[in-house]
Each structure stands twice: as structure tokens, then as C-alpha cells.
Design a protein around this motif. Sequence first.
Motif, PDB file in Angstrom:
ATOM      1  N   GLU A  19       0.824  -1.211   0.000  1.00 32.35           N
ATOM      2  CA  GLU A  19       0.000   0.000   0.000  1.00 32.35           C
ATOM      3  C   GLU A  19       0.858   1.262   0.000  1.00 32.35           C
ATOM      4  O   GLU A  19       0.560   2.226  -0.723  1.00 32.35           O
ATOM      5  N   ARG A  20       1.905   1.265   0.789  1.00 35.27           N
ATOM      6  CA  ARG A  20       2.795   2.432   0.830  1.00 35.27           C
ATOM      7  C   ARG A  20       3.516   2.617  -0.508  1.00 35.27           C
ATOM      8  O   ARG A  20       3.686   3.746  -0.981  1.00 35.27           O
ATOM      9  N   LEU A  21       3.960   1.513  -1.096  1.00 37.43           N
ATOM     10  CA  LEU A  21       4.667   1.609  -2.372  1.00 37.43           C
ATOM     11  C   LEU A  21       3.753   2.211  -3.437  1.00 37.43           C
ATOM     12  O   LEU A  21       4.162   3.111  -4.184  1.00 37.43           O
ATOM     13  N   MET A  22       2.525   1.742  -3.495  1.00 39.45           N
ATOM     14  CA  MET A  22       1.573   2.271  -4.474  1.00 39.45           C
ATOM     15  C   MET A  22       1.307   3.752  -4.216  1.00 39.45           C
ATOM     16  O   MET A  22       1.253   4.560  -5.162  1.00 39.45           O
ATOM     17  N   SER A  23       1.147   4.116  -2.969  1.00 40.52           N
ATOM     18  CA  SER A  23       0.865   5.507  -2.613  1.00 40.52           C
ATOM     19  C   SER A  23       2.033   6.415  -2.983  1.00 40.52           C
ATOM     20  O   SER A  23       1.852   7.480  -3.591  1.00 40.52           O
ATOM     21  N   HIS A  24       3.260   5.994  -2.643  1.00 36.85           N
ATOM     22  CA  HIS A  24       4.444   6.785  -2.955  1.00 36.85           C
ATOM     23  C   HIS A  24       4.616   6.951  -4.466  1.00 36.85           C
ATOM     24  O   HIS A  24       4.938   8.043  -4.950  1.00 36.85           O
TER      25      HIS A  24
END
Length: 266
Positions: A19-24
Motif C-alpha cells: 500500500e505504501r509503495l503504491m501511494s508513494h
Amino acid sequence: MVFIYYSQGVSSLYQDFTERLMSHLALKGTEITHQVMNPTTATMHVKHTDEQGKLDIAVENENVKVSYTVERHKKEISKGVAGAVTGAGLGGLLGSVLRRDSSMGDAIAGALGGAAAGGAYGAYDGYEESKNERTEFATVLAETIKEVEDELQYIIQGQEEAKSQARERGRQKIDEDNAKADEYRSLLEDLYGQVLAVQEEVDMAQSEGTNVTKAKGRIDRAEALYKEAQASFDKKEYGTVRPKITAAQNMVEKAQEALSEAQQAG
């Protein structure tokens, strides 16, 4: 061309990692579509400026492996074996071998062996060319994975510290409970001895003809309170033990006073 990245020691937070990777990546201008999310794997299509491709994310032992397959970008790549081994370049990969865990060893050795067997080019040439051939999004992806890994490592460290503190609090509570148990055990033993001593005095005074009704009522009540305190102690209900011990001790003193008054009156 495929770029492969390993994020070390964060598989326990795989969902958060994804989720963090997609958001970043989205904040850096990456268009993400066709997401397929599973408990330990994920796939998605990515588009960044004029480059597009496919991301595969998966748990691999304690690490998270991210594979980026380039489908189209502005530069047609003819020599990409070193870049295909790792988005950080062959030199970066060798650095990872030296500084990171051994679980990557077999996978990396296999990748390097395959590149060598294919007659691509030497390690030095491969490193130099992989730096130049790395696509723009591969660079963005490598930087973003490192950012997310750093964030999660900070979280993991905080979790470990919290667990350590919880264990320490648990040990402290056990020590405190043991200290209380020793203290209350000693108080109960002393109280029992006091009750027995006064009961003996009351019985002797009664056998001598003294009116011990008041004193006997007090000492009987002291004995009942002692038994209640002992029961609370056995149940480890330490919050009620001391008040009952204190009340029983008061009854013992009152029984002694009543006995003394009765003997003087007689």
C-alpha cells in the motif's frame, strides 16, 4: 527487460509495504491500474511518463521481492542482462550480497550464473552499462522501494521496542506480585499467631470464671476476618488482603482490651 528488487526484512508488513509503495509511486506521477491484490502477492500495471510496464510484488522468506517488467519505454534496449538482474545495477547487487542477509544468495548466484552463461558481458562492463540502461521508472522505483523499506524498518524497530517494554513491564509486575505475596504471607502468619494467643487467653479466663462474652465476640470476629484475608490471598486478590488484615488486627486489640476489662471487673 526485468528489474528485480529486494526489500529486506519487511515481509511481516507485506500489506503495508504494498500500500505504501503504491501511494508513494502515485505521488510521484505514476499511473497504477489493473491491481490484483492477494495476501502474499500482488500484480499491477504501471505507467510513468512515456514508460509502462508490470509490477509483481511477492513475499520471499523474510523479504519482499519486487519485479518490474518493462513493456515499453523511449529507448529500445538491446543489452540488458545486468539491469535485468537488479534495478540497482550489478554493482549494487554485489553490495547487497556483502551487506545483507544470506537468504538472497541462491537467487542472486543463479541470476549471475545465467547472465554469464548467456555470454552477455563481463561484470565490470555489465555494471557500467546497467547504470546507463536503467530506465527512468526503474530508478524511481528503486528509490521508492528504499523509502518504503526505511519507513517500515522504523515501524518494526518501534514494535520491537514496544514488545521489549511490555516484557519488561510484565517482569516488573511479576516481581511486584511476588514481593506483595511475601509481605502478605508474613502478615497473615503474624495475625494467625495473635488470634491464637488471644483465644487461648480468653479460654483460660473463662475457665477461671471470668465473663469473657465481649472479648470472645471480638476474637471470634478477628478469626473470621483472618480467614477472609487468607482466602483473598489464596485467590491472589491482593487488593482486599491488607484491609482485612488491618480490620482483624483491630479486633484482636479490642478483644485484648475487653478481656483486660473483664478480668479487672472480676
